[in-house]
Design a protein around this motif. Structure first.
Motif, PDB file in Angstrom:
ATOM      1  N   ALA A  72       0.829  -1.195   0.000  1.00 32.94           N
ATOM      2  CA  ALA A  72       0.000   0.000   0.000  1.00 32.94           C
ATOM      3  C   ALA A  72       0.866   1.248   0.000  1.00 32.94           C
ATOM      4  CB  ALA A  72      -0.914  -0.006   1.224  1.00 32.94           C
ATOM      5  N   SER A  73       0.323   2.307  -0.554  1.00 31.34           N
ATOM      6  CA  SER A  73       0.996   3.607  -0.549  1.00 31.34           C
ATOM      7  C   SER A  73      -0.048   4.700  -0.487  1.00 31.34           C
ATOM      8  CB  SER A  73       1.879   3.772  -1.781  1.00 31.34           C
ATOM      9  OG  SER A  73       1.102   3.703  -2.964  1.00 31.34           O
ATOM     10  N   GLY A  74       0.416   5.885  -0.178  1.00 31.20           N
ATOM     11  CA  GLY A  74      -0.488   7.014  -0.041  1.00 31.20           C
ATOM     12  C   GLY A  74      -0.756   7.294   1.414  1.00 31.20           C
ATOM     13  N   GLY A  75      -1.836   7.979   1.693  1.00 28.97           N
ATOM     14  CA  GLY A  75      -2.142   8.370   3.056  1.00 28.97           C
ATOM     15  C   GLY A  75      -1.383   9.614   3.440  1.00 28.97           C
ATOM     16  N   GLY A  76      -1.436   9.939   4.728  1.00 29.77           N
ATOM     17  CA  GLY A  76      -0.753  11.120   5.213  1.00 29.77           C
ATOM     18  C   GLY A  76      -1.676  11.997   6.022  1.00 29.77           C
ATOM     19  N   TRP A  77      -1.359  13.286   6.027  1.00 26.05           N
ATOM     20  CA  TRP A  77      -2.100  14.254   6.835  1.00 26.05           C
ATOM     21  C   TRP A  77      -2.793  15.246   5.920  1.00 26.05           C
ATOM     22  CZ3 TRP A  77      -1.844  19.540   7.049  1.00 26.05           C
ATOM     23  CH2 TRP A  77      -2.498  20.158   8.133  1.00 26.05           C
ATOM     24  N   VAL A  78      -4.018  15.607   6.276  1.00 31.00           N
ATOM     25  CA  VAL A  78      -4.761  16.587   5.487  1.00 31.00           C
ATOM     26  C   VAL A  78      -5.750  17.291   6.407  1.00 31.00           C
ATOM     27  CG1 VAL A  78      -6.605  14.986   4.816  1.00 31.00           C
ATOM     28  CG2 VAL A  78      -6.011  16.892   3.306  1.00 31.00           C
ATOM     29  N   GLN A  79      -6.096  18.494   6.057  1.00 30.01           N
ATOM     30  CA  GLN A  79      -7.129  19.207   6.808  1.00 30.01           C
ATOM     31  C   GLN A  79      -8.505  18.727   6.378  1.00 30.01           C
ATOM     32  OE1 GLN A  79      -6.166  23.407   6.212  1.00 30.01           O
ATOM     33  NE2 GLN A  79      -5.368  23.473   8.314  1.00 30.01           N
ATOM     34  N   ALA A  80      -9.458  18.896   7.266  1.00 31.60           N
ATOM     35  CA  ALA A  80     -10.831  18.520   6.961  1.00 31.60           C
ATOM     36  C   ALA A  80     -11.284  19.181   5.667  1.00 31.60           C
ATOM     37  CB  ALA A  80     -11.747  18.904   8.109  1.00 31.60           C
TER      38      ALA A  80
ATOM     39  N   GLU B  16     -13.223  12.206  11.533  1.00 32.73           N
ATOM     40  CA  GLU B  16     -13.592  10.831  11.898  1.00 32.73           C
ATOM     41  C   GLU B  16     -13.094   9.789  10.894  1.00 32.73           C
ATOM     42  OE1 GLU B  16     -15.624  13.493  11.703  1.00 32.73           O
ATOM     43  OE2 GLU B  16     -17.605  12.921  10.909  1.00 32.73           O
ATOM     44  N   ASP B  17     -12.530  10.241   9.778  1.00 35.20           N
ATOM     45  CA  ASP B  17     -11.902   9.315   8.831  1.00 35.20           C
ATOM     46  C   ASP B  17     -10.480   8.958   9.257  1.00 35.20           C
ATOM     47  OD1 ASP B  17     -13.462  11.191   6.217  1.00 35.20           O
ATOM     48  OD2 ASP B  17     -14.077   9.208   6.957  1.00 35.20           O
ATOM     49  N   THR B  18      -9.983   9.609  10.278  1.00 37.47           N
ATOM     50  CA  THR B  18      -8.637   9.328  10.768  1.00 37.47           C
ATOM     51  C   THR B  18      -8.553   7.897  11.275  1.00 37.47           C
ATOM     52  OG1 THR B  18      -8.220  11.622  11.382  1.00 37.47           O
ATOM     53  CG2 THR B  18      -6.921   9.937  12.511  1.00 37.47           C
ATOM     54  N   ASP B  19      -7.636   7.141  10.702  1.00 38.77           N
ATOM     55  CA  ASP B  19      -7.469   5.726  11.028  1.00 38.77           C
ATOM     56  C   ASP B  19      -6.234   5.217  10.291  1.00 38.77           C
ATOM     57  OD1 ASP B  19     -10.895   4.507  11.378  1.00 38.77           O
ATOM     58  OD2 ASP B  19      -9.294   4.652  12.882  1.00 38.77           O
ATOM     59  N   VAL B  20      -5.905   3.963  10.597  1.00 31.24           N
ATOM     60  CA  VAL B  20      -4.941   3.234   9.771  1.00 31.24           C
ATOM     61  C   VAL B  20      -5.744   2.450   8.736  1.00 31.24           C
ATOM     62  CG1 VAL B  20      -3.111   1.521   9.719  1.00 31.24           C
ATOM     63  CG2 VAL B  20      -3.299   3.078  11.674  1.00 31.24           C
ATOM     64  N   TYR B  21      -5.374   2.615   7.476  1.00 24.94           N
ATOM     65  CA  TYR B  21      -6.088   1.987   6.377  1.00 24.94           C
ATOM     66  C   TYR B  21      -5.281   0.791   5.857  1.00 24.94           C
ATOM     67  CZ  TYR B  21      -9.481   5.758   6.243  1.00 24.94           C
ATOM     68  OH  TYR B  21     -10.488   6.631   6.560  1.00 24.94           O
ATOM     69  N   TYR B  22      -5.997  -0.316   5.594  1.00 21.99           N
ATOM     70  CA  TYR B  22      -5.359  -1.551   5.165  1.00 21.99           C
ATOM     71  C   TYR B  22      -5.943  -2.017   3.839  1.00 21.99           C
ATOM     72  CZ  TYR B  22      -3.800  -1.914  10.035  1.00 21.99           C
ATOM     73  OH  TYR B  22      -3.227  -1.673  11.271  1.00 21.99           O
ATOM     74  N   CYS B  23      -5.052  -2.331   2.913  1.00 22.80           N
ATOM     75  CA  CYS B  23      -5.462  -2.945   1.659  1.00 22.80           C
ATOM     76  C   CYS B  23      -5.758  -4.422   1.914  1.00 22.80           C
ATOM     77  CB  CYS B  23      -4.333  -2.781   0.645  1.00 22.80           C
ATOM     78  SG  CYS B  23      -4.638  -3.542  -0.945  1.00 22.80           S
TER      79      CYS B  23
ATOM     80  N   GLN C  19       0.349  -3.729   4.417  1.00 17.69           N
ATOM     81  CA  GLN C  19       0.727  -3.020   5.635  1.00 17.69           C
ATOM     82  C   GLN C  19      -0.190  -1.811   5.779  1.00 17.69           C
ATOM     83  OE1 GLN C  19       1.997  -2.304   2.795  1.00 17.69           O
ATOM     84  NE2 GLN C  19       2.836  -0.235   2.744  1.00 17.69           N
ATOM     85  N   GLY C  20      -0.458  -1.396   6.948  1.00 21.64           N
ATOM     86  CA  GLY C  20      -1.341  -0.264   7.168  1.00 21.64           C
ATOM     87  C   GLY C  20      -0.697   1.048   6.759  1.00 21.64           C
ATOM     88  N   THR C  21      -1.535   1.979   6.360  1.00 19.87           N
ATOM     89  CA  THR C  21      -1.066   3.323   6.058  1.00 19.87           C
ATOM     90  C   THR C  21      -1.936   4.321   6.811  1.00 19.87           C
ATOM     91  OG1 THR C  21      -0.507   4.873   4.270  1.00 19.87           O
ATOM     92  CG2 THR C  21      -2.459   3.509   3.928  1.00 19.87           C
ATOM     93  N   GLN C  22      -1.284   5.256   7.477  1.00 21.74           N
ATOM     94  CA  GLN C  22      -2.004   6.177   8.351  1.00 21.74           C
ATOM     95  C   GLN C  22      -2.650   7.303   7.555  1.00 21.74           C
ATOM     96  OE1 GLN C  22      -2.341   6.134  11.922  1.00 21.74           O
ATOM     97  NE2 GLN C  22      -3.810   7.795  11.485  1.00 21.74           N
ATOM     98  N   VAL C  23      -3.888   7.556   7.867  1.00 22.02           N
ATOM     99  CA  VAL C  23      -4.611   8.720   7.343  1.00 22.02           C
ATOM    100  C   VAL C  23      -5.021   9.566   8.542  1.00 22.02           C
ATOM    101  CG1 VAL C  23      -6.698   9.530   6.195  1.00 22.02           C
ATOM    102  CG2 VAL C  23      -5.428   7.580   5.259  1.00 22.02           C
TER     103      VAL C  23
END
Length: 120
Positions: A5-13, A87-94, A112-116
């Motif tokens: 998996a790739s992508g994810g990260g930090w973003v404002q609402a 509320e979408d903040t989580d670890v995302y798993y493929c 592997q999980g990717t943090q959002v």
């Protein structure tokens, strides 16, 4: 067989992020393929999944905001996440149920999980 998996990260609402996942190995088919998420102390939940034939399924909380795409030829799945909320903040798993030369009856695989992280 691996899922990367790739992508994810930090973003404002209100912002957008894109997650991508590629499966590798001697793969015959993947059905379905999708994304789950899990936060601390929470159970892992399905976010979106796509069948090889194109049918898609979304958790109610992301309908209209997230879109899942598959490229069967490349064994990839992408999750476009728009109008993100804290509320979408989580670890995302493929995730994928994969039939391969090593697993001719198929098995479930996780990337592997990717943090959002979505800040308010």
């Amino acid at each position: 067989v691996q899922l990367q998996a790739s992508g994810g990260g930090w973003v404002q609402a209100g912002g957008s992020l894109r997650l991508s996942c590629v499966a590798s190995g001697n793969i015959f088919s993947i059905n379905p393929m999708g994304w789950y998420r899990q936060g601390p102390g929470k159970t892992r939940e399905l976010v979106a999944r796509a069948a090889s034939g194109g049918a898609t399924d979304y958790v109610d909380s992301v309908k209209g905001r997230f879109t899942i795409f598959r490229d069967n030829a490349r064994n990839t799945v992408t999750l476009q996440m728009n109008s993100l909320k804290p509320e979408d903040t989580d670890v995302y798993y493929c995730n994928g149920f994969i039939i391969s030369s090593d697993y001719p009856e198929g098995d479930e695989f996780w990337g592997q999980g990717t943090q959002v992280t979505v800040s308010s």
